[in-house]
Motif scaffolding. Structure first.
Motif, PDB file in Angstrom:
ATOM      1  N   ILE A 152       0.863  -1.188   0.000  1.00 37.22           N
ATOM      2  CA  ILE A 152       0.000   0.000   0.000  1.00 37.22           C
ATOM      3  C   ILE A 152       0.893   1.229   0.000  1.00 37.22           C
ATOM      4  O   ILE A 152       1.797   1.365   0.811  1.00 37.22           O
ATOM      5  CB  ILE A 152      -0.936   0.035   1.222  1.00 37.22           C
ATOM      6  CG1 ILE A 152      -1.982  -1.071   1.133  1.00 37.22           C
ATOM      7  CG2 ILE A 152      -1.623   1.398   1.333  1.00 37.22           C
ATOM      8  CD1 ILE A 152      -2.913  -1.130   2.325  1.00 37.22           C
ATOM      9  N   ASN A 153       0.595   2.129  -0.926  1.00 38.16           N
ATOM     10  CA  ASN A 153       1.232   3.438  -0.962  1.00 38.16           C
ATOM     11  C   ASN A 153       0.096   4.423  -1.184  1.00 38.16           C
ATOM     12  O   ASN A 153      -0.440   4.532  -2.282  1.00 38.16           O
ATOM     13  CB  ASN A 153       2.253   3.507  -2.096  1.00 38.16           C
ATOM     14  CG  ASN A 153       2.955   4.858  -2.134  1.00 38.16           C
ATOM     15  OD1 ASN A 153       2.498   5.846  -1.561  1.00 38.16           O
ATOM     16  ND2 ASN A 153       4.085   4.906  -2.808  1.00 38.16           N
ATOM     17  N   GLU A 154      -0.270   5.093  -0.136  1.00 41.80           N
ATOM     18  CA  GLU A 154      -1.503   5.870  -0.152  1.00 41.80           C
ATOM     19  C   GLU A 154      -1.260   7.313  -0.561  1.00 41.80           C
ATOM     20  O   GLU A 154      -1.375   8.220   0.246  1.00 41.80           O
ATOM     21  CB  GLU A 154      -2.143   5.799   1.244  1.00 41.80           C
ATOM     22  CG  GLU A 154      -3.604   6.109   1.264  1.00 41.80           C
ATOM     23  CD  GLU A 154      -4.501   4.947   0.867  1.00 41.80           C
ATOM     24  OE1 GLU A 154      -5.719   5.117   0.949  1.00 41.80           O
ATOM     25  OE2 GLU A 154      -4.006   3.894   0.475  1.00 41.80           O
ATOM     26  N   THR A 155      -0.921   7.526  -1.811  1.00 40.38           N
ATOM     27  CA  THR A 155      -0.722   8.866  -2.388  1.00 40.38           C
ATOM     28  C   THR A 155       0.095   9.766  -1.487  1.00 40.38           C
ATOM     29  O   THR A 155      -0.315  10.882  -1.147  1.00 40.38           O
ATOM     30  CB  THR A 155      -2.069   9.552  -2.718  1.00 40.38           C
ATOM     31  OG1 THR A 155      -2.836   9.690  -1.512  1.00 40.38           O
ATOM     32  CG2 THR A 155      -2.836   8.761  -3.728  1.00 40.38           C
ATOM     33  N   VAL A 156       1.221   9.254  -1.079  1.00 41.57           N
ATOM     34  CA  VAL A 156       2.131  10.020  -0.239  1.00 41.57           C
ATOM     35  C   VAL A 156       3.183  10.673  -1.138  1.00 41.57           C
ATOM     36  O   VAL A 156       3.624  10.054  -2.112  1.00 41.57           O
ATOM     37  CB  VAL A 156       2.808   9.078   0.788  1.00 41.57           C
ATOM     38  CG1 VAL A 156       3.811   9.827   1.630  1.00 41.57           C
ATOM     39  CG2 VAL A 156       1.753   8.414   1.667  1.00 41.57           C
ATOM     40  N   PRO A 157       3.597  11.914  -0.858  1.00 41.16           N
ATOM     41  CA  PRO A 157       4.625  12.559  -1.688  1.00 41.16           C
ATOM     42  C   PRO A 157       5.887  11.716  -1.809  1.00 41.16           C
ATOM     43  O   PRO A 157       6.255  10.980  -0.880  1.00 41.16           O
ATOM     44  CB  PRO A 157       4.911  13.864  -0.931  1.00 41.16           C
ATOM     45  CG  PRO A 157       3.683  14.126  -0.149  1.00 41.16           C
ATOM     46  CD  PRO A 157       3.110  12.795   0.213  1.00 41.16           C
ATOM     47  N   ASN A 158       6.563  11.848  -2.921  1.00 39.81           N
ATOM     48  CA  ASN A 158       7.787  11.079  -3.163  1.00 39.81           C
ATOM     49  C   ASN A 158       8.887  11.376  -2.169  1.00 39.81           C
ATOM     50  O   ASN A 158       9.855  10.603  -2.072  1.00 39.81           O
ATOM     51  CB  ASN A 158       8.310  11.366  -4.576  1.00 39.81           C
ATOM     52  CG  ASN A 158       7.401  10.809  -5.640  1.00 39.81           C
ATOM     53  OD1 ASN A 158       6.621   9.903  -5.378  1.00 39.81           O
ATOM     54  ND2 ASN A 158       7.484  11.350  -6.845  1.00 39.81           N
ATOM     55  N   ARG A 159       8.766  12.458  -1.454  1.00 39.73           N
ATOM     56  CA  ARG A 159       9.775  12.791  -0.437  1.00 39.73           C
ATOM     57  C   ARG A 159       9.788  11.760   0.696  1.00 39.73           C
ATOM     58  O   ARG A 159      10.741  11.678   1.451  1.00 39.73           O
ATOM     59  CB  ARG A 159       9.509  14.179   0.150  1.00 39.73           C
ATOM     60  CG  ARG A 159       9.565  15.306  -0.872  1.00 39.73           C
ATOM     61  CD  ARG A 159       9.343  16.650  -0.212  1.00 39.73           C
ATOM     62  NE  ARG A 159       8.009  16.782   0.347  1.00 39.73           N
ATOM     63  CZ  ARG A 159       7.729  16.689   1.635  1.00 39.73           C
ATOM     64  NH1 ARG A 159       8.692  16.443   2.511  1.00 39.73           N
ATOM     65  NH2 ARG A 159       6.491  16.819   2.074  1.00 39.73           N
ATOM     66  N   PHE A 160       8.704  11.009   0.815  1.00 44.79           N
ATOM     67  CA  PHE A 160       8.619   9.973   1.846  1.00 44.79           C
ATOM     68  C   PHE A 160       9.007   8.635   1.217  1.00 44.79           C
ATOM     69  O   PHE A 160       8.389   8.210   0.229  1.00 44.79           O
ATOM     70  CB  PHE A 160       7.188   9.875   2.392  1.00 44.79           C
ATOM     71  CG  PHE A 160       6.783  11.047   3.215  1.00 44.79           C
ATOM     72  CD1 PHE A 160       6.396  12.237   2.624  1.00 44.79           C
ATOM     73  CD2 PHE A 160       6.793  10.977   4.608  1.00 44.79           C
ATOM     74  CE1 PHE A 160       6.025  13.335   3.384  1.00 44.79           C
ATOM     75  CE2 PHE A 160       6.419  12.056   5.372  1.00 44.79           C
ATOM     76  CZ  PHE A 160       6.031  13.242   4.765  1.00 44.79           C
ATOM     77  N   SER A 161      10.009   7.994   1.783  1.00 43.99           N
ATOM     78  CA  SER A 161      10.417   6.704   1.232  1.00 43.99           C
ATOM     79  C   SER A 161      10.577   5.687   2.360  1.00 43.99           C
ATOM     80  O   SER A 161      11.487   5.800   3.185  1.00 43.99           O
ATOM     81  CB  SER A 161      11.715   6.830   0.436  1.00 43.99           C
ATOM     82  OG  SER A 161      12.717   7.466   1.210  1.00 43.99           O
ATOM     83  N   PRO A 162       9.694   4.713   2.386  1.00 48.55           N
ATOM     84  CA  PRO A 162       9.820   3.649   3.365  1.00 48.55           C
ATOM     85  C   PRO A 162      10.854   2.631   2.906  1.00 48.55           C
ATOM     86  O   PRO A 162      11.054   2.443   1.702  1.00 48.55           O
ATOM     87  CB  PRO A 162       8.420   3.038   3.385  1.00 48.55           C
ATOM     88  CG  PRO A 162       7.892   3.293   2.019  1.00 48.55           C
ATOM     89  CD  PRO A 162       8.525   4.562   1.521  1.00 48.55           C
ATOM     90  N   LYS A 163      11.473   1.990   3.871  1.00 46.82           N
ATOM     91  CA  LYS A 163      12.426   0.931   3.538  1.00 46.82           C
ATOM     92  C   LYS A 163      12.297  -0.181   4.561  1.00 46.82           C
ATOM     93  O   LYS A 163      12.299   0.075   5.758  1.00 46.82           O
ATOM     94  CB  LYS A 163      13.863   1.474   3.524  1.00 46.82           C
ATOM     95  CG  LYS A 163      14.189   2.298   2.290  1.00 46.82           C
ATOM     96  CD  LYS A 163      15.651   2.640   2.193  1.00 46.82           C
ATOM     97  CE  LYS A 163      15.995   3.280   0.861  1.00 46.82           C
ATOM     98  NZ  LYS A 163      15.127   4.419   0.534  1.00 46.82           N
TER      99      LYS A 163
END
Lengths: 116, 111
Positions: free
Chosen positions: A56-67
């Protein structure tokens, strides 16, 4: 023994900086999440990972990157912080990808991010 | 679209009084329903959940909730509130791999 732990608990930083929040769970769960709680206490999902894969990637800005280096860890890196990023970020985990489905989600204590 | 509404933003009750927090949901299929509590500066703790079966579910700390399909509601109740129950309460629907939360209800307890 904390089930879902996040670090740091508080984070104050200047606009434009890059910061990371770490999350670890010792419950043996397959799925981990990031939720954001805004100033009005509204909670909304940002991401979820199942066995290290983004589901799930809920329309979060590209500045946020989970790892997710492994299924027990899910970190959140934020680039070029903006004032509007100020919020409380919660990590959570559950046994199945549906949790939030038939399995409950366990939440960490939250990280209060303040961007000045 | 799935949504959860908690009509009461803020509720104040006297210690020892009964409590009911309202929750209405919008979801096409049978929802999985949850109530979480957030104490000041803390994370979210699950109070109770409903998946199927008996529509009256018991949770921790003396809380219970009743699922009413006809009213699309899942209201939280407690017969006698303690001062330590003062907190933020969130109703949530779980489906498709995530939780959708209501806006939350702040509970204040008067001595």
């Amino acid at each position: 023994d904390t089930a879902v732990s996040q670090t740091p608990k508080y984070l104050v930083t200047q606009m434009g900086n890059d910061k990371s929040i770490k999350c670890e769970q010792n419950l043996g769960h397959d799925t981990m999440y990031w939720y954001k709680q805004d100033s009005k206490k509204f909670l909304k999902i940002m991401f979820s990972y199942n066995n290290k894969e983004l589901i799930i990637n809920e329309t979060v800005p590209n500045r946020f990157s989970p790892k997710s280096p492994d299924k027990a860890h899910l970190n959140l890196h934020i680039n070029s912080l903006e004032l509007g990023d100020s919020a409380v970020y919660f990590c959570a985990s559950s046994q199945e990808a549906g949790g939030g489905g038939r399995t409950e989600a366990f939440f960490g204590q939250g990280t209060r991010l303040t961007v000045v | 679209a799935q949504s959860v509404t908690q009509p009461d933003i803020h509720i104040t009750v006297s210690e020892g009084a009964s409590l009911e927090l309202r929750c209405n949901y919008s979801y096409g299929a049978t929802p999985y329903l949850f109530w979480y509590v957030q104490s000041p500066g803390q994370g979210l703790q699950l109070l109770l959940k409903y998946f199927s079966g008996d529509t009256l579910v018991q949770g921790i700390k003396g809380f219970e909730a009743e699922f009413k399909r006809s009213q699309s509601s899942f209201n939280l109740r407690k017969p006698s509130v303690h001062w330590s129950d003062a907190a933020e309460y969130f109703c949530a629907v779980g489906r498709t791999g995530k939780l959708i939360f209501g806006q939350g209800t702040t509970l204040q307890v008067k001595p």
